[in-house]
Design an enzyme around this catalytic site. Structure first.
Site, PDB file in Angstrom:
ATOM      1  CB  SER A 128      -0.950  -0.032   1.203  1.00 19.11           C
ATOM      2  OG  SER A 128      -1.946   0.970   1.077  1.00 19.11           O
ATOM      3  CG  MET A 129       2.188   5.356   2.508  1.00 21.11           C
ATOM      4  SD  MET A 129       1.954   6.217   4.064  1.00 21.11           S
ATOM      5  CE  MET A 129       2.832   5.136   5.214  1.00 21.11           C
ATOM      6  CG  ASP A 182      -7.366  -2.810  -2.854  1.00 18.40           C
ATOM      7  OD1 ASP A 182      -7.908  -2.229  -1.895  1.00 18.40           O
ATOM      8  OD2 ASP A 182      -6.142  -2.729  -3.088  1.00 18.40           O
ATOM      9  CG  HIS A 202      -5.464  -2.593   0.589  1.00 14.97           C
ATOM     10  ND1 HIS A 202      -5.029  -2.092  -0.616  1.00 14.97           N
ATOM     11  CD2 HIS A 202      -4.788  -1.902   1.552  1.00 14.97           C
ATOM     12  CE1 HIS A 202      -4.141  -1.137  -0.403  1.00 14.97           C
ATOM     13  NE2 HIS A 202      -3.964  -1.012   0.894  1.00 14.97           N
TER      14      HIS A 202
END
Length: 258
Positions: free
Chosen positions: A93-94, A194, A224
């Protein structure tokens, strides 16, 4: 500021090949720990730092920004670089966005990149209000914990701090503008189901990335936080295979240049 036990950084393995892993917004090293432990057990030196503001209280995250998160990841990267001949950076993710920034800034010092549902952009219309909203509303409902597999928990915050989220959107713009500078071999894992990100991150990545060597793997049974989901083993095994192949390629190039 007490760090939760699950949020302690990971530093494992030995050898001259390093893998740096990065967690996502509101999460902690807990979300990438099984990934890192698998790689360490297979002969790699692994680091997964706890980013500032994470693993304590969500209020602490609002006192940090993307520059703080990047600086912590960069320190861990430079530490691995001193110990290893090859270093691959990866993130969830980030964490994937931050890994790409490392590749942009450090160029050839980053030998490869692995991304799991990377967060680079979103067309969520609610984000349009974020530049103003974050000044008046400290947090909203959590976005973490999107996992299909029962009994799995990301151990993320139960709120999403809006100042931190706003800072993340600033990072998106920085990374998106320089995607053509990412020329390292790249592996992308993405989940069709997601519930945190729409498909705009993946489309942006495909359209602008400078890498010529790209592998894509679909994760059909995961949401996710795929590193803790049904397809986690696929991520672990394919990452190990990618790093091994990359090492062989680099050795061959070195030998052919003699």
């Amino acid at each position: 500021m007490r760090v939760q036990s699950y949020a302690e950084p990971l530093d494992a393995g030995t050898g001259r090949t390093g893998v740096l892993l990065c967690h996502g917004l509101t999460g902690s090293p807990a979300s990438v720990r099984p990934w890192g432990e698998y790689l360490a057990a297979n002969g790699f030196r692994v680091a997964a730092p706890r980013l500032p503001g994470h693993g304590t209280r969500w209020q602490d995250l609002n006192r940090t920004g993307w520059q703080d998160w990047y600086a912590a990841l960069e320190r861990a990267f430079l530490g691995l670089r001193e110990q290893c001949d090859v270093v691959v950076v990866g993130g969830q993710s980030m964490g994937g966005c931050l890994a790409l920034r490392l590749a942009q800034v450090h160029g050839p010092a980053v030998d490869g990149v692995v991304l799991v549902n990377p967060a680079l952009w979103s067309r969520d219309p609610r984000l349009l209000a974020l530049p103003v909203l974050h000044r008046f509303v400290p947090s909203l409902a959590a976005v973490g914990g999107d996992i299909h597999k029962p009994g799995q928990h990301e151990a993320s915050y139960d709120r999403t701090p809006l100042s931190a989220l706003y800072s993340l959107t600033r990072l998106w713009r920085v990374v998106a503008a320089d995607l053509d500078r990412v020329e390292q071999p790249l592996v992308i894992f993405h989940s069709p189901q997601d519930h945190v990100l729409d498909g705009s991150s993946l489309r942006l990545l495909r359209a602008r990335i400078g890498s010529r060597e790209i592998e894509e793997h679909t994760l059909p049974d995961s949401y996710h936080v795929a590193t803790l989901d049904y397809d986690a083993q696929t991520i672990f095994e394919e990452t190990a295979g990618f790093v091994e192949r990359l090492c062989r390629t680099l050795v061959d190039r070195t030998n052919s240049g003699r």
